[in-house]
Scaffold this motif. Structure first.
Motif, PDB file in Angstrom:
ATOM      1  N   VAL A 166       0.821  -1.212   0.000  1.00 54.42           N
ATOM      2  CA  VAL A 166       0.000   0.000   0.000  1.00 54.42           C
ATOM      3  C   VAL A 166       0.853   1.259   0.000  1.00 54.42           C
ATOM      4  O   VAL A 166       0.480   2.280  -0.576  1.00 54.42           O
ATOM      5  CB  VAL A 166      -0.956  -0.020   1.214  1.00 54.42           C
ATOM      6  N   PRO A 170      -1.154   4.578  -2.086  1.00 52.43           N
ATOM      7  CA  PRO A 170      -2.367   4.287  -1.309  1.00 52.43           C
ATOM      8  C   PRO A 170      -3.621   4.859  -1.971  1.00 52.43           C
ATOM      9  O   PRO A 170      -4.346   5.672  -1.387  1.00 52.43           O
ATOM     10  CB  PRO A 170      -2.077   4.958   0.039  1.00 52.43           C
ATOM     11  N   ILE A 175      -6.664   0.008  -4.704  1.00 49.18           N
ATOM     12  CA  ILE A 175      -6.842  -0.931  -3.593  1.00 49.18           C
ATOM     13  C   ILE A 175      -8.168  -1.676  -3.734  1.00 49.18           C
ATOM     14  O   ILE A 175      -8.232  -2.903  -3.571  1.00 49.18           O
ATOM     15  CB  ILE A 175      -6.776  -0.181  -2.247  1.00 49.18           C
ATOM     16  N   PHE A 185      -3.048  -7.504   1.193  1.00 51.78           N
ATOM     17  CA  PHE A 185      -2.415  -6.197   1.286  1.00 51.78           C
ATOM     18  C   PHE A 185      -1.294  -6.199   2.314  1.00 51.78           C
ATOM     19  O   PHE A 185      -1.449  -6.698   3.432  1.00 51.78           O
ATOM     20  CB  PHE A 185      -3.461  -5.127   1.630  1.00 51.78           C
ATOM     21  N   CYS A 187       0.530  -3.906   4.576  1.00 53.14           N
ATOM     22  CA  CYS A 187       0.416  -2.609   5.243  1.00 53.14           C
ATOM     23  C   CYS A 187       1.616  -2.415   6.159  1.00 53.14           C
ATOM     24  O   CYS A 187       2.147  -3.382   6.710  1.00 53.14           O
ATOM     25  CB  CYS A 187      -0.873  -2.526   6.052  1.00 53.14           C
ATOM     26  N   GLU A 192      -2.403   2.701   7.189  1.00 51.38           N
ATOM     27  CA  GLU A 192      -2.654   1.862   6.019  1.00 51.38           C
ATOM     28  C   GLU A 192      -3.658   0.759   6.327  1.00 51.38           C
ATOM     29  O   GLU A 192      -4.497   0.425   5.485  1.00 51.38           O
ATOM     30  CB  GLU A 192      -1.322   1.288   5.509  1.00 51.38           C
ATOM     31  N   VAL A 196      -7.276   0.354   4.298  1.00 55.07           N
ATOM     32  CA  VAL A 196      -7.657  -0.874   3.596  1.00 55.07           C
ATOM     33  C   VAL A 196      -8.936  -1.468   4.180  1.00 55.07           C
ATOM     34  O   VAL A 196      -9.862  -1.821   3.450  1.00 55.07           O
ATOM     35  CB  VAL A 196      -6.494  -1.889   3.639  1.00 55.07           C
TER      36      VAL A 196
END
Length: 547
Positions: A166, A170, A175, A185, A187, A192, A196
């Protein structure tokens, strides 16, 4: 007057300031030692194959020393690892309905364009400038490109589930698209994770892959029930123990590709000669080490770097099994790039998915040796670079002469080194550029007319007051006017994500417009590359030349 609570006599010193450890902390440490899976052979991972309670009691002082050292590492902020100080409880956002591509395209108002070629992206950009009277930075994000890259990854690496990094970009549209396709993902922070999960991604699809976490990140793991996180030091193990967070640990090792654009091992990744100690301490602390991760470096140039790292990981899996750990996650990191050839086929060169797949099948065969084995990777640049075209307004011009006495033009645009072009310094960024003139009738300025044939030595500056804020220096550009736009294709990776708002100029706030290309192609034809795209083949400033 009540008597003060007695504190243990032993005191330790850190950075010149003393601090105390309460009796209850040592009592808890002793209780943990009794229940540990480890023997007293601290530092020798191979000895853990015969862990017994009597073995622990044989050398309690050694084990207690490890715990006390950990208390010394964490006493300064131990309470904050578990409780957010003076903060109101924030409810976890309710998960929306399962994401589908149809849902994503509707939510982000995705418009269809014929292809991802410059001429079609240019036409859409011209429409947007006219429709919205744009004068600030904007970008066009092609979600069909994201899907094409995902499908290629899935075909080439069928055993590997991508976890999008991410931090690279971002962007909510990218995403959401990857989530709808089934990706996980990577992070690196509380922010983050919140981004998400706020888009409807279940937390079981997340790995918090930062080996050194802030207290708020550890609390985030507990709050959102993130299943995995990485570590590479004894200190991090003690922090995780003190936080009481229930999470499976992934040991990140150092496995650099020296040919990568940006090797990462100087900052993160345990040296291989520290692995046994880390496994030993984790066993002693009763923490669950569930796998191994590595990152060969951003934009890797050497496919064999992955094979070497995978071999290291297999040795660690075998060693950990002797201790009693049930390792079942292999994270092969990122470092891949993604682009399209003239026929619209994805290419990951200079990486090579075939060789990575072959190494995985050879070293970690799908034969049940490691029950429930999951393999993931962390592609960032691979998914983020190709889908994005950035556009910056020319809002100032200045005419002069260069050192040779020739005519020279300076242009000022709405983004620069403090914004999305920070990668010129930090990431080896060298973006090609082309131009958009909304008032021109031609579908792409310069086609079939003489305008593009007159090229002038030019320098392009960013918008801040810093004279080092120079995006391109001494490159041939057609003569531009205020109100024209410079456009930068394949510009999504580590650009907007690192922008700041120095001078109060909002370079971090790009307007994003989403499209879906009906046809995958290369960014430009050979003619467009030679006639319309101007490669920045010189560093932007002395600072870069001397780095």
């Amino acid at each position: 007057m009540p008597m003060p609570k007695r504190r243990i006599q032993a005191r330790y010193r850190r950075s010149g300031a003393s601090f105390s450890v309460q009796d209850r902390d040592l009592v808890a440490a002793l209780e943990n030692i009794k229940n540990t899976r480890a023997t007293a052979s601290y530092g020798n991972a191979n000895a853990y194959s015969s862990a017994t309670a009597s073995g622990v009691h044989a050398d309690v002082p050694t084990a207690l020393g490890v715990y006390v050292k950990g208390l010394a590492h964490t006493v300064g902020f131990k309470d904050s690892l578990q409780n957010e100080p003076d903060a109101e409880e924030v409810p976890v956002p309710e998960q929306p309905k399962t994401l589908t591509l149809e849902h994503v395209y509707d939510a982000f108002t995705v418009e269809t364009i014929p292809s991802r070629r410059l001429v079609d992206v240019h036409a859409r950009a011209a429409e947007l400038v006219e429709k919205h009277s744009l004068e600030e930075n904007f970008c066009i994000v092609d979600l069909a490109t994201v899907k094409a890259l995902y499908d290629y990854h899935k075909a080439k690496l069928p055993r590997v589930r991508p976890h999008f990094a991410v931090k690279c970009l971002p962007d909510r549209g990218i995403i959401s698209t990857l989530a709808a396709l089934g990706a996980g993902f990577d992070c690196a922070s509380q922010g983050e994770v919140e981004l998400v999960t706020g888009l409807g991604v279940p937390s079981e699809r997340i790995i918090l892959a930062h080996p050194v976490k802030r207290p708020c990140d550890l609390r985030c793991i507990a709050e959102y029930e993130v299943p995995y996180t990485t570590f590479d030091s004894v200190s991090e193990l003690h922090k995780i123990l003190a936080s009481k967070v229930k999470v499976k640990l992934i040991l990140r090792i150092r496995a650099d590709d020296p040919m990568a654009r940006l090797p990462l091992g100087a900052k993160y990744g345990a040296p291989l000669d520290k692995v046994s100690e880390l496994l030993s301490v984790a066993a002693l602390l009763n923490l669950d080490v569930a796998g191994v991760s590595f990152h060969v470096g951003s934009s890797s140039r050497n496919p064999d770097a992955y094979r070497n790292a995978i071999q290291f990981a297999r040795k660690i899996f075998d060693e950990a099994k002797e201790i009693g750990f049930n390792m079942h996650l292999l994270d092969i990191g990122g470092g891949f790039t993604g682009s399209f050839d003239a026929n619209g086929n994805v290419t990951e060169a200079p990486s090579n998915f075939d060789r990575v797949r072959d190494a995985l099948d050879e070293i970690f065969p799908d034969d049940g040796t490691f029950e429930g084995l999951q393999i993931i990777d962390e592609p960032g640049r691979y998914f983020a670079q190709a889908p994005v075209t950035m556009a910056c307004l020319v809002y100032g011009t200045r005419e002069g002469t260069n050192d040779a006495g020739e005519r020279h033009m300076d242009y000022y645009i709405t983004d620069g080194l403090y914004g999305s072009f920070n990668g010129i310094i930090y990431d080896g960024l060298d973006l090609p550029t082309y131009f958009l003139q909304p008032n021109k009738v031609a579908p792409l300025a310069g086609i079939d007319n003489d305008f593009d044939k007159i090229k002038i030595s030019s320098t392009v500056y960013g918008p801040t007051c810093d004279s080092l804020d120079c995006v391109m220096r001494n490159i041939p550009l057609p003569e531009l006017s205020n109100g024209d736009w410079l456009m930068f294709p394949d510009a999504g990776a580590y650009t907007m994500a690192g922008a700041c708002d120095f001078n109060g100029i909002l370079c971090s706030k790009y307007l994003c417009f989403y499209v879906s290309s009906e046809k995958m192609t290369s960014t430009a034809t050979e003619k467009e590359l030679s006639d319309l795209v101007y490669a920045n083949d010189r560093p932007a400033c002395t600072l870069v030349q001397n780095r």
